[in-house]
Design a protein around this motif. Structure first.
Motif, PDB file in Angstrom:
ATOM      1  N   TYR A  62       7.807   4.692   6.340  1.00 51.92           N
ATOM      2  CA  TYR A  62       6.558   4.249   6.974  1.00 51.92           C
ATOM      3  C   TYR A  62       5.397   4.914   6.247  1.00 51.92           C
ATOM      4  O   TYR A  62       5.459   6.102   5.913  1.00 51.92           O
ATOM      5  CB  TYR A  62       6.525   4.631   8.451  1.00 51.92           C
ATOM      6  N   VAL A  64       0.853   4.587   6.181  1.00 50.09           N
ATOM      7  CA  VAL A  64      -0.404   3.937   6.539  1.00 50.09           C
ATOM      8  C   VAL A  64      -1.544   4.810   6.031  1.00 50.09           C
ATOM      9  O   VAL A  64      -1.413   6.025   5.938  1.00 50.09           O
ATOM     10  CB  VAL A  64      -0.498   3.693   8.069  1.00 50.09           C
ATOM     11  N   GLU A  68      -6.125   4.230  10.335  1.00 53.03           N
ATOM     12  CA  GLU A  68      -5.328   3.550  11.355  1.00 53.03           C
ATOM     13  C   GLU A  68      -4.429   4.551  12.069  1.00 53.03           C
ATOM     14  O   GLU A  68      -3.865   5.436  11.454  1.00 53.03           O
ATOM     15  CB  GLU A  68      -4.478   2.453  10.721  1.00 53.03           C
TER      16      GLU A  68
END
Length: 110
Positions: A62, A64, A68
């Motif tokens: 993962y 980001v 965010e």
């Protein structure tokens, strides 16, 4: 009051901001509506600049960037990941652009 009998008053306002960022050490992505997503809590005026999650083999599952804070739902490419311990790196952006780095582990429980 001064020696001539004149008085003056003034005031000062001090705004204190205490951000006690909370990064959980476990989450349960089982769609019961409780702790289903791993995300940073209690950000206040801070923002998540970047978050990376790695499995036990060091593979990125993962990532980001750019403010965010949606968080990780325990999947990789749409597939639920195994129960276990995952490493994270979270970069927090403070007002004024200062960055703070947090490293640790989170346990995925189903």
């Amino acid at each position: 009051m001064d020696k001539y009998g004149c008085t003056a008053t003034d005031s000062v306002t001090i705004n204190l901001t205490y951000n006690n960022i909370f990064i959980p050490d476990a989450f349960t992505p089982n769609n019961d509506g409780l702790n289903d997503v791993f995300r940073v809590g209690n950000l206040g005026d801070y923002q998540v600049a970047e978050m990376s999650i790695y499995n036990r083999w060091g593979n990125l599952v993962y990532h980001v960037k750019d403010g965010e804070n949606k968080g990780w739902d325990g999947t990789y490419n749409g597939a639920p990941q195994d129960i276990g311990v995952y490493d994270y790196l979270v970069v927090i952006s403070k007002p004024g652009g200062t960055l703070q780095y947090y490293k640790g582990t989170v346990t995925l429980i189903r």
